[in-house]
Design a protein around this motif. Sequence first.
Motif, PDB file in Angstrom:
ATOM      1  N   SER A  12     -38.624  -8.204   1.495  1.00 48.30           N
ATOM      2  CA  SER A  12     -39.382  -8.938   0.036  1.00 48.30           C
ATOM      3  C   SER A  12     -38.103  -8.649  -1.139  1.00 48.30           C
ATOM      4  N   LYS A  13     -38.560  -9.755  -2.297  1.00 49.74           N
ATOM      5  CA  LYS A  13     -37.609  -9.964  -3.665  1.00 49.74           C
ATOM      6  C   LYS A  13     -38.390 -10.102  -4.941  1.00 49.74           C
ATOM      7  N   THR A  14     -38.130 -10.262  -5.543  1.00 49.28           N
ATOM      8  CA  THR A  14     -38.861 -10.088  -6.999  1.00 49.28           C
ATOM      9  C   THR A  14     -38.014  -9.784  -7.731  1.00 49.28           C
ATOM     10  N   TYR A  15     -37.447 -11.411  -8.430  1.00 49.81           N
ATOM     11  CA  TYR A  15     -36.485 -11.756  -9.816  1.00 49.81           C
ATOM     12  C   TYR A  15     -37.024 -10.525 -11.195  1.00 49.81           C
ATOM     13  N   ARG A  16     -36.006 -10.272 -11.768  1.00 47.75           N
ATOM     14  CA  ARG A  16     -36.378  -9.338 -12.685  1.00 47.75           C
ATOM     15  C   ARG A  16     -37.183 -10.354 -13.626  1.00 47.75           C
ATOM     16  N   ASN A  18     -40.544 -11.197 -13.535  1.00 49.51           N
ATOM     17  CA  ASN A  18     -41.963 -11.615 -12.647  1.00 49.51           C
ATOM     18  C   ASN A  18     -41.438 -10.491 -12.150  1.00 49.51           C
ATOM     19  N   SER A  19     -43.243 -10.638 -12.426  1.00 46.02           N
ATOM     20  CA  SER A  19     -44.567  -9.674 -11.832  1.00 46.02           C
ATOM     21  C   SER A  19     -44.654 -10.093 -10.292  1.00 46.02           C
ATOM     22  N   ARG A  20     -44.866 -11.378  -9.812  1.00 47.73           N
ATOM     23  CA  ARG A  20     -45.013 -11.560  -8.526  1.00 47.73           C
ATOM     24  C   ARG A  20     -43.533 -12.092  -7.864  1.00 47.73           C
ATOM     25  N   PRO A  21     -43.597 -11.857  -6.462  1.00 44.32           N
ATOM     26  CA  PRO A  21     -42.203 -11.689  -5.790  1.00 44.32           C
ATOM     27  C   PRO A  21     -42.277 -13.284  -4.917  1.00 44.32           C
ATOM     28  N   ALA A  22     -40.911 -13.435  -5.017  1.00 50.12           N
ATOM     29  CA  ALA A  22     -40.693 -14.224  -4.980  1.00 50.12           C
ATOM     30  C   ALA A  22     -40.290 -14.550  -3.601  1.00 50.12           C
ATOM     31  N   VAL A  23     -40.175 -14.037  -2.494  1.00 47.34           N
ATOM     32  CA  VAL A  23     -40.425 -13.453  -1.223  1.00 47.34           C
ATOM     33  C   VAL A  23     -41.468 -12.270  -1.151  1.00 47.34           C
ATOM     34  N   ASP A  24     -41.920 -11.809  -0.063  1.00 51.57           N
ATOM     35  CA  ASP A  24     -43.194 -11.067  -0.200  1.00 51.57           C
ATOM     36  C   ASP A  24     -42.974 -10.459   1.498  1.00 51.57           C
ATOM     37  N   SER A  25     -41.967  -9.172   1.490  1.00 52.84           N
ATOM     38  CA  SER A  25     -42.758  -8.470   3.221  1.00 52.84           C
ATOM     39  C   SER A  25     -42.543  -9.707   4.391  1.00 52.84           C
ATOM     40  N   LEU A  26     -41.400 -10.036   4.277  1.00 53.31           N
ATOM     41  CA  LEU A  26     -41.162 -11.714   5.398  1.00 53.31           C
ATOM     42  C   LEU A  26     -40.593 -10.906   6.753  1.00 53.31           C
ATOM     43  N   ASN A  27     -41.574 -11.418   7.509  1.00 54.41           N
ATOM     44  CA  ASN A  27     -41.067 -11.249   9.306  1.00 54.41           C
ATOM     45  C   ASN A  27     -41.001 -12.179   9.858  1.00 54.41           C
ATOM     46  N   LEU A  28     -39.309 -12.748  10.603  1.00 58.50           N
ATOM     47  CA  LEU A  28     -39.111 -13.209  11.092  1.00 58.50           C
ATOM     48  C   LEU A  28     -38.154 -13.035  12.086  1.00 58.50           C
ATOM     49  N   ALA A  29     -38.271 -13.333  13.339  1.00 58.08           N
ATOM     50  CA  ALA A  29     -37.212 -13.598  15.031  1.00 58.08           C
ATOM     51  C   ALA A  29     -37.097 -14.958  15.175  1.00 58.08           C
ATOM     52  N   GLY A  43     -41.105 -23.283  -5.586  1.00 54.89           N
ATOM     53  CA  GLY A  43     -41.599 -22.064  -5.971  1.00 54.89           C
ATOM     54  C   GLY A  43     -42.180 -21.127  -4.753  1.00 54.89           C
ATOM     55  N   ALA A  44     -42.348 -21.496  -3.739  1.00 53.61           N
ATOM     56  CA  ALA A  44     -42.835 -21.472  -2.246  1.00 53.61           C
ATOM     57  C   ALA A  44     -41.342 -19.700  -1.804  1.00 53.61           C
ATOM     58  N   GLY A  45     -40.203 -19.929  -2.140  1.00 51.83           N
ATOM     59  CA  GLY A  45     -39.410 -18.705  -1.571  1.00 51.83           C
ATOM     60  C   GLY A  45     -38.127 -19.270  -0.475  1.00 51.83           C
ATOM     61  N   LYS A  46     -38.280 -20.754  -1.251  1.00 53.51           N
ATOM     62  CA  LYS A  46     -37.393 -21.157   1.129  1.00 53.51           C
ATOM     63  C   LYS A  46     -36.374 -20.773   0.333  1.00 53.51           C
ATOM     64  N   THR A  47     -35.617 -21.415  -0.583  1.00 50.36           N
ATOM     65  CA  THR A  47     -34.443 -21.273  -0.935  1.00 50.36           C
ATOM     66  C   THR A  47     -33.512 -19.731  -1.253  1.00 50.36           C
ATOM     67  N   THR A  48     -34.950 -18.792  -1.897  1.00 55.01           N
ATOM     68  CA  THR A  48     -34.779 -17.475  -2.591  1.00 55.01           C
ATOM     69  C   THR A  48     -34.063 -16.438  -1.004  1.00 55.01           C
ATOM     70  N   THR A  49     -34.881 -17.113   0.226  1.00 51.29           N
ATOM     71  CA  THR A  49     -34.683 -16.162   1.598  1.00 51.29           C
ATOM     72  C   THR A  49     -33.630 -17.161   1.961  1.00 51.29           C
ATOM     73  N   ILE A  50     -33.194 -18.418   2.060  1.00 54.23           N
ATOM     74  CA  ILE A  50     -31.947 -18.854   2.600  1.00 54.23           C
ATOM     75  C   ILE A  50     -30.619 -17.985   1.804  1.00 54.23           C
ATOM     76  N   LYS A  51     -30.541 -17.652   0.516  1.00 55.22           N
ATOM     77  CA  LYS A  51     -30.305 -16.604  -0.379  1.00 55.22           C
ATOM     78  C   LYS A  51     -29.959 -15.514   0.648  1.00 55.22           C
ATOM     79  N   LEU A  52     -30.893 -14.971   0.533  1.00 48.50           N
ATOM     80  CA  LEU A  52     -31.023 -13.737   0.866  1.00 48.50           C
ATOM     81  C   LEU A  52     -30.728 -13.434   2.424  1.00 48.50           C
ATOM     82  N   ILE A  53     -30.130 -14.249   3.099  1.00 47.77           N
ATOM     83  CA  ILE A  53     -30.023 -14.425   4.206  1.00 47.77           C
ATOM     84  C   ILE A  53     -28.719 -14.622   5.087  1.00 47.77           C
ATOM     85  N   VAL A  54     -27.779 -15.724   4.242  1.00 41.50           N
ATOM     86  CA  VAL A  54     -26.863 -15.254   3.741  1.00 41.50           C
ATOM     87  C   VAL A  54     -25.800 -14.748   3.013  1.00 41.50           C
ATOM     88  N   GLY A  55     -26.446 -14.042   1.784  1.00 41.43           N
ATOM     89  CA  GLY A  55     -25.917 -12.407   1.435  1.00 41.43           C
ATOM     90  C   GLY A  55     -25.651 -12.819  -0.510  1.00 41.43           C
TER      91      GLY A  55
END
Length: 182
Positions: A12-16, A18-29, A43-55
Motif C-alpha cells: 500500500s502507498k498513500t501520498y501525503r 491524500n486520504s485515498r491510497p494510490a495503491v491499496d493492499s496489492l498482491n501480485l506474483a 490515477g489508477a496507481g500504475k506508475t506508483t506501483t512501478i516506482k515502489l518496485i524499483v525503489g
Amino acid sequence: MSEPILSLSGVSKTYRGNSRPAVDSLNLAVPPGEIFGFLGPNGAGKTTTIKLIVGLLHADSGRITVSGADVATDPLAVKKRIGFVPDNPDLYERLTGLEYLNLLGDVFEVPGAVRKEKIRSLLRVFELEAAVADVIQSYSHGMRQKLVLIGALFHDPALFILDEPMVGLDPRSAHLFKQIMR
C-alpha cells in the motif's frame, strides 16, 4: 512451481495530503519468463506501483521482492536485478551516449569485454552507432528513449520494468524491442 521473479504482498502507498491510497493492499506474483502489464486509467496507481518496485518510492506497508531480494531491506541487490525504463527518462545530458552507457556499466559491474560487446550489439540494433559519441542533450526524444532501453538491457537483468517504453520510438525500433523482449 518456481519462485516468482516479482512478488508484491499487501503493498500500500498513500501520498501525503491524500486520504485515498494510490495503491491499496496489492498482491501480485509474476513467474519468471512472463510478460505482465498494468492497464488502467490515469490515477489508477500504475506508475506508483512501478516506482515502489524499483525503489524510487517506499511502501507504507507490505513487501516487494525481486528474485527473492527485498526492495526495503536489500535495495542494491534488487536494483542490480532490474532493467528500468521510466516513462520520462532523466539522463545526464552533458555526457555522450557512450559515457552514459559506460557509467551504467560501472554501476552494474558489467565486465569490460562483455560491456563493450553488448553496447556495440545494442547500438547496432537500435541504430545509434553514429550518435553515441554525441552529447545526450543533442539527442531527439526517440534517441534518448533508445539509449535508455540499451542501458536497461545491456547488464542482462532478471526483470525489465517498463513504464511507457514505446513512447517516442519509431515503429522499427518498437518492433525490434518487442522481439528482444520475447
